[in-house]
Design a protein around this motif. Structure first.
Motif, short mmCIF file in Angstrom:
data_model
loop_
_atom_site.label_atom_id
_atom_site.label_comp_id
_atom_site.label_asym_id
_atom_site.label_seq_id
_atom_site.Cartn_x
_atom_site.Cartn_y
_atom_site.Cartn_z
N ALA A 198 39.81 36.59 -0.07
CA ALA A 198 38.71 37.39 0.45
C ALA A 198 37.40 36.61 0.45
O ALA A 198 37.13 35.81 -0.46
N GLY A 199 36.60 36.84 1.45
CA GLY A 199 35.26 36.26 1.51
C GLY A 199 35.16 34.94 2.23
O GLY A 199 34.06 34.47 2.53
N PHE A 216 36.19 34.01 5.35
CA PHE A 216 35.72 34.11 6.73
C PHE A 216 34.23 34.45 6.78
O PHE A 216 33.50 33.94 7.63
N ALA A 217 33.79 35.29 5.87
CA ALA A 217 32.37 35.64 5.82
C ALA A 217 31.53 34.41 5.49
O ALA A 217 30.44 34.20 6.05
N SER A 218 32.04 33.56 4.58
CA SER A 218 31.32 32.36 4.20
C SER A 218 31.22 31.39 5.39
O SER A 218 30.17 30.79 5.64
N ALA A 253 31.26 32.17 8.58
CA ALA A 253 30.30 32.74 9.52
C ALA A 253 28.87 32.51 9.06
O ALA A 253 27.96 32.22 9.86
N THR A 254 28.66 32.63 7.75
CA THR A 254 27.32 32.43 7.19
C THR A 254 26.84 31.00 7.42
O THR A 254 25.69 30.77 7.82
N HIS A 255 27.71 30.03 7.15
CA HIS A 255 27.33 28.63 7.32
C HIS A 255 27.06 28.31 8.79
O HIS A 255 26.18 27.48 9.10
#
Length: 441
Positions: A364-365, A367-369, A371-373
């Motif tokens: 978890a997390g 893909f979000a990371s 996208a953030t970068h």
């Protein structure tokens, strides 16, 4: 008919032997086309006893190519030795200094010493011809030096190394690894025992530097090229490119920008249906974009004895057709003294975007990371795909993610990838490949 044009050939390897054969076998045809016979009167090579399948008995043998270049027997010195240093360099200098025309297939020599040799040829009023130095049998030098006169070139790009193109084509067709395809290329004679020069892009860089000088009127700058080879291309990259509608090619690209000239050699994704995308095997292709003509694309055999010998023969024929007292055009398209210093372009957004492949821990997390970068580095994504095909089996605890960006800078992409690695969830090294979308399709 005029007096024969007497030539001396230094270097009797694959190309040299093929050249001797074609000049002898087409003696009458060439004499008629050129208005004078072309005669090989002298040769030089390291091994006098080697069986080359050609009859050299009527030709004077020189153990030292420099002495051949100095002899009064010849009108044209043909250098097929190779390498940027001696004896090739001293032999070419000796011939030009004597006021003897020179034909060479030596891209390494021209990439390092081309401007100085061109100046010497101009000073002595002789020709320095080098069609065979770039793209084998494709007449790209003649096109740029003569046919495109008056055009303003904005960009040129192409596949300029048959070894690299064969490996990438075979990886796609056979589904084999880079290492397996390299071994096959070596077995077939397409790759050297030490293939570094070809697969790491150095050979393409030398050719690109010569074309850049012709296209933009700059001094040759072979040491100022962004360089990346194909040894890190995996079958995963080949398959991902295929799924996205692309093929991977090793391209040399040079283009004019507001801040200078950009030169780069690297693996590139190109659309399958583009002209450059359909160039397979050991074939080469060069595209030139200009303001008057538009886009010109030439393709053909980029290496091999016959293809290279054909280009050398064409250069010799041009000399045979020339007449005393006629002003010769400059070797690099404009006088060497008027070539401007090469100015490297500033970093800018790459319009074609980038392909990024990264294998990450399946948790978890992540893909979000990612996208953030991307957002932190102002990178807009065209697509993001989670890939299982060809990559990570179910239950492996890893996932492969493919990102395709819109126009952005190399620096932004590298910064985003570095941030992903720093987070500690990546597995192996991420892959970054530029995407080019040629005009012609």
């Amino acid at each position: 008919m005029s007096e024969p044009l007497k030539i001396g050939i230094a270097g009797l390897g694959t190309v040299g032997a093929a050249l001797v054969h074609v000049l002898v076998s087409r003696y009458a045809l060439l004499a008629e086309a050129c208005g004078r016979p072309i005669e090989i009167v002298a040769v030089s090579a390291r091994d006098r006893e080697r069986n080359r399948g050609i009859d050299l008995r009527a030709m004077t043998w020189f153990d030292d190519p420099i002495e051949l270049a100095k002899t009064g027997e010849i009108d044209v010195f043909v250098e097929l030795i190779g390498g940027a240093a001696d004896p090739a360099l001293s032999a070419v200098e000796a011939a030009l200094s004597r006021g003897i025309h020179v034909v060479t297939a030596n891209k390494a020599l021209l990439a390092k010493h081309g401007v100085r040799l061109a100046a010497l040829a101009e000073e002595k009023g002789v020709l320095l011809n080098f069609e065979a130095a770039v793209a084998g049998g494709i007449p790209v030098i003649k096109a740029m030096r003569e046919s495109l006169t008056g055009n303003r070139v904005s960009r040129l790009y192409g596949i300029m190394n048959g070894t690299a193109n064969y490996i990438l084509t075979t990886m796609e067709r056979e589904g084999l690894s880079f290492e397996a395809c390299l071994k096959e290329a070596q077995r077939l004679g397409y790759a050297e025992a030490d293939p570094t020069f070809d697969i790491e892009g150095n050979d393409t860089a030398h050719k690109l530097a010569i074309l850049t000088s012709l296209a933009f009127g700059t001094e040759i700058a072979a040491d100022d090229i962004y360089l990346e080879g194909i040894s890190n291309i995996s079958i995963d990259d080949i398959c991902a490119a295929d799924d996205l509608g692309y093929r991977i090619k090793l391209l040399g690209v040079a283009q004019r920008t507001d801040s200078g000239i950009e030169q780069r050699v690297h693996p590139t994704m190109v659309p399958k249906d583009s002209v450059i995308g359909r160039v397979d095997g050991v074939t080469n292709a060069v595209a030139i974009e200009s303001d008057v003509l538009g886009e010109l694309i030439m393709s053909g055999p980029g290496a091999g004895g016959d293809a290279t010998a054909s280009a050398v023969m064409g250069d010799i024929a041009d000399i045979a057709k020339s007449r005393p007292g006629i002003q010769h055009g400059p070797a690099l398209g404009k006088p060497a003294a008027k070539l401007v210093p090469y100015k490297r372009a500033k970093m800018r957004s790459h319009e074609g975007g980038y392909f990024i492949r990264v294998t990450v821990q399946d948790k978890a997390g992540v893909f979000a990371s990612i996208a953030t970068h991307m957002a932190e580095n102002t990178i807009s994504l065209e697509s993001i795909v989670q890939r299982a095909k060809h990559t990570s089996p179910a239950g492996s605890g890893r996932q492969t993610v493919v990102l395709v960006t819109h126009a952005t800078t190399e620096a932004s992409v590298r910064a985003a990838v570095q941030a992903m690695v720093a987070d500690g969830y990546t597995i192996g090294a991420p892959q970054v490949i530029r995407i080019e979308r040629p005009k012609a399709a």
